[in-house]
Design a protein around this motif. Structure first.
Motif, PDB file in Angstrom:
ATOM      1  N   PHE A  91      24.116  89.712  46.525  1.00 48.69           N
ATOM      2  CA  PHE A  91      25.186  89.645  45.341  1.00 48.69           C
ATOM      3  C   PHE A  91      25.466  87.933  45.311  1.00 48.69           C
ATOM      4  O   PHE A  91      24.988  87.499  46.179  1.00 48.69           O
ATOM      5  CB  PHE A  91      26.301  90.472  45.796  1.00 48.69           C
ATOM      6  N   GLN A  92      26.075  87.836  43.923  1.00 46.69           N
ATOM      7  CA  GLN A  92      26.423  86.487  43.892  1.00 46.69           C
ATOM      8  C   GLN A  92      27.958  86.266  44.303  1.00 46.69           C
ATOM      9  O   GLN A  92      28.857  86.946  43.979  1.00 46.69           O
ATOM     10  CB  GLN A  92      26.408  86.325  42.433  1.00 46.69           C
ATOM     11  N   LEU A  93      28.254  85.493  45.454  1.00 44.11           N
ATOM     12  CA  LEU A  93      29.497  85.430  45.871  1.00 44.11           C
ATOM     13  C   LEU A  93      29.558  84.081  46.794  1.00 44.11           C
ATOM     14  O   LEU A  93      28.524  83.550  47.362  1.00 44.11           O
ATOM     15  CB  LEU A  93      29.840  86.404  46.804  1.00 44.11           C
ATOM     16  N   ASP A  94      30.710  83.331  46.584  1.00 46.80           N
ATOM     17  CA  ASP A  94      31.023  82.066  47.403  1.00 46.80           C
ATOM     18  C   ASP A  94      31.316  82.470  48.915  1.00 46.80           C
ATOM     19  O   ASP A  94      32.686  82.559  48.968  1.00 46.80           O
ATOM     20  CB  ASP A  94      31.707  81.123  46.547  1.00 46.80           C
ATOM     21  N   ALA A  95      30.253  82.914  49.784  1.00 46.87           N
ATOM     22  CA  ALA A  95      30.788  83.190  51.033  1.00 46.87           C
ATOM     23  C   ALA A  95      29.971  82.712  51.918  1.00 46.87           C
ATOM     24  O   ALA A  95      28.820  82.771  51.612  1.00 46.87           O
ATOM     25  CB  ALA A  95      31.036  84.765  51.203  1.00 46.87           C
ATOM     26  N   SER A  96      30.340  82.494  53.230  1.00 50.79           N
ATOM     27  CA  SER A  96      29.374  82.078  54.177  1.00 50.79           C
ATOM     28  C   SER A  96      28.929  83.183  54.949  1.00 50.79           C
ATOM     29  O   SER A  96      29.457  83.933  55.107  1.00 50.79           O
ATOM     30  CB  SER A  96      30.043  81.038  55.023  1.00 50.79           C
ATOM     31  N   PRO A  97      27.748  83.060  55.603  1.00 52.46           N
ATOM     32  CA  PRO A  97      27.226  83.909  56.538  1.00 52.46           C
ATOM     33  C   PRO A  97      28.214  84.522  57.478  1.00 52.46           C
ATOM     34  O   PRO A  97      28.267  85.462  57.971  1.00 52.46           O
ATOM     35  CB  PRO A  97      25.977  83.307  56.926  1.00 52.46           C
ATOM     36  N   SER A  98      28.857  83.325  58.163  1.00 50.48           N
ATOM     37  CA  SER A  98      29.697  83.474  59.243  1.00 50.48           C
ATOM     38  C   SER A  98      30.949  84.379  58.824  1.00 50.48           C
ATOM     39  O   SER A  98      31.226  85.390  59.759  1.00 50.48           O
ATOM     40  CB  SER A  98      29.974  82.356  60.016  1.00 50.48           C
ATOM     41  N   ASP A  99      31.332  83.956  57.563  1.00 51.38           N
ATOM     42  CA  ASP A  99      32.532  85.017  57.089  1.00 51.38           C
ATOM     43  C   ASP A  99      32.026  86.391  56.954  1.00 51.38           C
ATOM     44  O   ASP A  99      32.952  87.276  57.098  1.00 51.38           O
ATOM     45  CB  ASP A  99      33.103  84.355  55.982  1.00 51.38           C
ATOM     46  N   LEU A 100      30.836  86.562  56.204  1.00 51.26           N
ATOM     47  CA  LEU A 100      30.455  87.867  56.173  1.00 51.26           C
ATOM     48  C   LEU A 100      30.112  88.647  57.326  1.00 51.26           C
ATOM     49  O   LEU A 100      30.585  89.949  57.295  1.00 51.26           O
ATOM     50  CB  LEU A 100      29.097  87.860  55.106  1.00 51.26           C
ATOM     51  N   ILE A 101      29.574  88.056  58.299  1.00 56.60           N
ATOM     52  CA  ILE A 101      29.345  88.676  59.613  1.00 56.60           C
ATOM     53  C   ILE A 101      30.527  88.990  60.493  1.00 56.60           C
ATOM     54  O   ILE A 101      30.937  90.268  60.759  1.00 56.60           O
ATOM     55  CB  ILE A 101      28.495  87.765  60.422  1.00 56.60           C
ATOM     56  N   LYS A 102      31.798  88.023  60.050  1.00 51.39           N
ATOM     57  CA  LYS A 102      33.038  88.223  60.871  1.00 51.39           C
ATOM     58  C   LYS A 102      33.581  89.579  60.212  1.00 51.39           C
ATOM     59  O   LYS A 102      33.951  90.714  60.937  1.00 51.39           O
ATOM     60  CB  LYS A 102      33.996  87.316  60.745  1.00 51.39           C
ATOM     61  N   HIS A 103      33.326  89.737  58.902  1.00 54.75           N
ATOM     62  CA  HIS A 103      34.143  90.969  58.238  1.00 54.75           C
ATOM     63  C   HIS A 103      33.355  92.171  58.391  1.00 54.75           C
ATOM     64  O   HIS A 103      34.084  93.238  58.851  1.00 54.75           O
ATOM     65  CB  HIS A 103      33.756  90.473  56.532  1.00 54.75           C
ATOM     66  N   MET A 104      31.931  92.211  58.587  1.00 56.01           N
ATOM     67  CA  MET A 104      31.217  93.418  58.785  1.00 56.01           C
ATOM     68  C   MET A 104      31.149  93.887  60.415  1.00 56.01           C
ATOM     69  O   MET A 104      31.311  95.063  60.574  1.00 56.01           O
ATOM     70  CB  MET A 104      29.802  93.126  58.620  1.00 56.01           C
ATOM     71  N   LEU A 156      23.020  86.305  55.161  1.00 57.54           N
ATOM     72  CA  LEU A 156      22.217  85.019  54.899  1.00 57.54           C
ATOM     73  C   LEU A 156      22.875  84.444  53.169  1.00 57.54           C
ATOM     74  O   LEU A 156      23.664  85.322  52.521  1.00 57.54           O
ATOM     75  CB  LEU A 156      20.856  85.384  54.703  1.00 57.54           C
ATOM     76  N   GLN A 157      22.499  83.092  53.182  1.00 55.95           N
ATOM     77  CA  GLN A 157      22.869  82.804  51.841  1.00 55.95           C
ATOM     78  C   GLN A 157      21.524  81.903  51.407  1.00 55.95           C
ATOM     79  O   GLN A 157      20.936  81.039  52.133  1.00 55.95           O
ATOM     80  CB  GLN A 157      23.918  81.610  52.289  1.00 55.95           C
ATOM     81  N   GLU A 158      21.387  82.097  50.116  1.00 57.43           N
ATOM     82  CA  GLU A 158      20.176  81.566  49.561  1.00 57.43           C
ATOM     83  C   GLU A 158      20.567  80.992  48.242  1.00 57.43           C
ATOM     84  O   GLU A 158      20.776  81.798  47.078  1.00 57.43           O
ATOM     85  CB  GLU A 158      18.950  82.607  49.481  1.00 57.43           C
ATOM     86  N   GLY A 159      20.835  79.859  47.810  1.00 57.73           N
ATOM     87  CA  GLY A 159      21.227  79.217  46.720  1.00 57.73           C
ATOM     88  C   GLY A 159      22.468  79.917  46.317  1.00 57.73           C
ATOM     89  O   GLY A 159      23.417  79.804  47.163  1.00 57.73           O
ATOM     90  N   ASP A 160      22.629  80.493  45.141  1.00 61.45           N
ATOM     91  CA  ASP A 160      24.059  80.944  44.938  1.00 61.45           C
ATOM     92  C   ASP A 160      24.100  82.450  45.284  1.00 61.45           C
ATOM     93  O   ASP A 160      25.065  83.180  44.772  1.00 61.45           O
ATOM     94  CB  ASP A 160      23.955  80.907  43.249  1.00 61.45           C
ATOM     95  N   LEU A 161      23.246  82.960  45.970  1.00 63.21           N
ATOM     96  CA  LEU A 161      23.154  84.419  46.487  1.00 63.21           C
ATOM     97  C   LEU A 161      23.499  84.383  47.829  1.00 63.21           C
ATOM     98  O   LEU A 161      22.967  83.691  48.717  1.00 63.21           O
ATOM     99  CB  LEU A 161      21.883  85.083  46.020  1.00 63.21           C
TER     100      LEU A 161
END
Length: 197
Positions: A91-104, A156-161
């Motif tokens: 998805f398109q979201l401005d979030a770092s992989p570390s923030d996403l992993i912490k949340h999950m 992961l983060q790839e460009g704007d995704l």
């Protein structure tokens, strides 16, 4: 009275062959359907999957479901083989992989009985942050005492995704799904964040 019995007898004589024909056709269709399902269950040939933001290949005998949510315009793709499941959300979201992993990951700590935890930093060709949890799910603790589960989260983060991948399997069933999981990982490719499709 005799004429009523005669009429009923004639109706039975007319309907009996119809019932037999229906019964034979019904059984034949059931057998053909079962043969087709067994053939599909053995078919591991690669099938291409194109989603909004990514492409991959999976074995033909894996089931694919697209879960749509009103709050999230980008659907989650779920691939299943037996009890093994892989959820992919890009998805398109401005979030770092570390923030996403912490949340999950907090949710998994609560759902498992003292899991072993380790990190990994790559899925296919993509760098990111991953956590593996291995242990017994609390809700299965009484039924499946010795049956351990592996749950892998990868962000992961790839460009704007951004992407979240979630893999779950019983350890004693991993061997059956391993080849399919390897195919999925080796062919997983994110498309540039331009116009979807």
């Amino acid at each position: 009275m005799n004429s009523l019995l005669l009429i009923l007898g004639l109706i039975a004589i007319i309907l009996y062959p119809t019932f037999l024909i229906y019964s034979v056709i019904s059984r034949t269709n059931k057998v053909f359907k079962q043969i087709a399902e067994e053939k599909r269950a053995k078919d591991t040939s690669p099938v291409e999957l194109k989603s909004t933001w990514f492409d991959l290949k999976h074995p033909a005998n894996w089931n694919v479901k697209v879960e749509e949510d009103d709050e999230n315009p980008d659907p989650t793709v779920v691939l299943r083989y037996g009890n093994t499941s892989m959820h992919i959300s890009i998805f398109q979201l401005d979030a770092s992989p570390s923030d996403l992993i912490k949340h999950m990951s907090g949710d998994y700590q609560k759902r498992m009985d003292e899991p072993k935890v380790c990190e990994f930093f790559q899925y296919g060709v993509y760098p990111g942050i991953g956590i593996t949890f291995n242990g017994v799910l609390l809700h299965l603790r009484n039924q499946e005492k010795d049956r351990t589960v592996t749950c892998k989260l990868f962000a992961l983060q790839e460009g704007d995704l951004c992407g979240i991948l979630e893999l779950n399997y019983f350890d004693d069933e991993f061997e059956k799904a391993a080849e399919g999981l390897q195919l999925i990982e080796s062919t997983f490719k994110i498309r540039p964040a331009t116009v979807p499709g």
